[in-house]
Design an enzyme around this catalytic site. Structure first.
Site, PDB file in Angstrom:
ATOM      1  N   PRO A   2       1.259  -4.625  -2.509  1.00 56.68           N
ATOM      2  CA  PRO A   2       1.361  -3.532  -3.955  1.00 56.68           C
ATOM      3  C   PRO A   2       2.018  -3.293  -4.484  1.00 56.68           C
ATOM      4  O   PRO A   2       3.345  -4.183  -4.340  1.00 56.68           O
ATOM      5  CB  PRO A   2       0.791  -2.156  -2.992  1.00 56.68           C
ATOM      6  N   GLU A   3       1.841  -3.895  -5.688  1.00 55.00           N
ATOM      7  CA  GLU A   3       2.971  -4.125  -6.477  1.00 55.00           C
ATOM      8  C   GLU A   3       3.408  -2.290  -7.718  1.00 55.00           C
ATOM      9  O   GLU A   3       2.826  -1.850  -7.196  1.00 55.00           O
ATOM     10  CB  GLU A   3       2.514  -5.063  -7.642  1.00 55.00           C
TER      11      GLU A   3
END
Length: 287
Positions: A2-3
């Site tokens: 996840p960014e």
């Protein structure tokens, strides 16, 4: 992994369940994730009130009324989901039963108001730690981070100063968390495509006009992704269990062989490998 948009989406989903609520019971079901969990973690968290939920780069920070901050990193497959939230806001109604605890539900918070927050991580690459709130920014995971790309300090002047004289490719530089915090492979590819910048161009050789466009584009891409709930490619889910939708609007990422969507461009999206990661770009309109 996840960014920034995915982590920010999860943080926002946790706010109604956790912020300004007390942790009635913390259930820590194993001694470690990626690293050992803090000593007496369940004991220290039980009874603590979450004063504020914030994000730094790809980390969620829960500031507690006991003077400590819980640092949460989702890792590659970590999820934080909320159950029982809707019922918590209907006076006089009984709460529905929470879902059964699953094998990879490693940390569970039963919150004041009836909500339950569950941290599930099949691969255990996530992490949690507790640190004095006053020293949170000194934590090894946070101390070296660069400015937030959605913060007031991030602009063309700052980006130009940090790229000045740099010989490395712009794609790799933007992934350096010391230069800008929170950017990851997906959104760097998307921002570079929109700004018309070749991912292999040396950072120090990008002209001022395109740096200004890049700074604006980075912010726009991140904001649009947050509004879409992030991008769901493999394991990522929002706090309510729903998928993100930004992947449906990718212009470059994961579109190898597809026509470039830039108006007037007849190029085709290509994939190369940089630093062990796939880079997607249009060789015709990205210079």
């Amino acid at each position: 992994m996840p960014e920034l948009p995915e982590v920010e989406t999860v943080r926002r989903g946790l706010v109604p369940a956790m912020e300004r609520k007390r942790i009635l019971q913390a259930d820590v079901r194993r001694p470690d994730l990626r690293w050992p969990l803090p000593e007496r973690m369940a004991e220290r968290l039980t009874g603590a009130r979450v004063e504020r939920l914030r994000r730094r780069s790809k980390y969620i920070l829960a500031d507690l009324d006991i003077g400590e901050t819980l640092i949460i990193h989702l890792g590659m497959s970590g999820r934080m989901t909320v159950s029982g939230l809707a019922e918590a806001y209907v006076p006089g109604e009984f709460h529905h039963a929470h879902p059964l605890t699953l094998k990879h539900d490693h940390v569970v918070f039963d919150m004041e108001g009836g909500a339950r927050v569950t941290f599930n991580d099949a691969r255990r690459f996530g992490a949690m730690d507790l640190i004095d709130t006053a020293r949170a920014e000194e934590h090894p995971l946070l101390a070296a981070l660069g400015p937030e790309p959605l913060g007031n300090a991030f602009n063309a002047d700052l980006l130009a100063a940090r790229l000045k004289g740099r010989k490395g490719p712009i794609k790799a530089l933007l992934l350096d968390q010391k230069l800008v915090a929170g950017l990851g492979n997906i959104y760097v590819c998307e921002a570079l495509h929109r700004a018309g910048i070749h991912p292999e161009r040396a950072g120090g050789r990008i002209g001022r006009a395109r740096i200004e466009l890049l700074a604006v584009t980075i912010r726009q891409v991140l904001q649009e992704a947050i509004e879409a709930g992030g991008s769901s490619l493999r394991d990522y889910r929002q706090a309510d269990g729903e998928l993100g939708y930004f992947q449906h609007t990718f212009r470059a990422y994961d579109r190898e062989g597809a026509p470039c969507p830039t108006a007037g461009c007849d190029g085709t999206i290509r994939r190369i490998v940089q630093g062990g990661r796939s880079t997607y770009f249009c060789p015709r309109c990205q210079r």
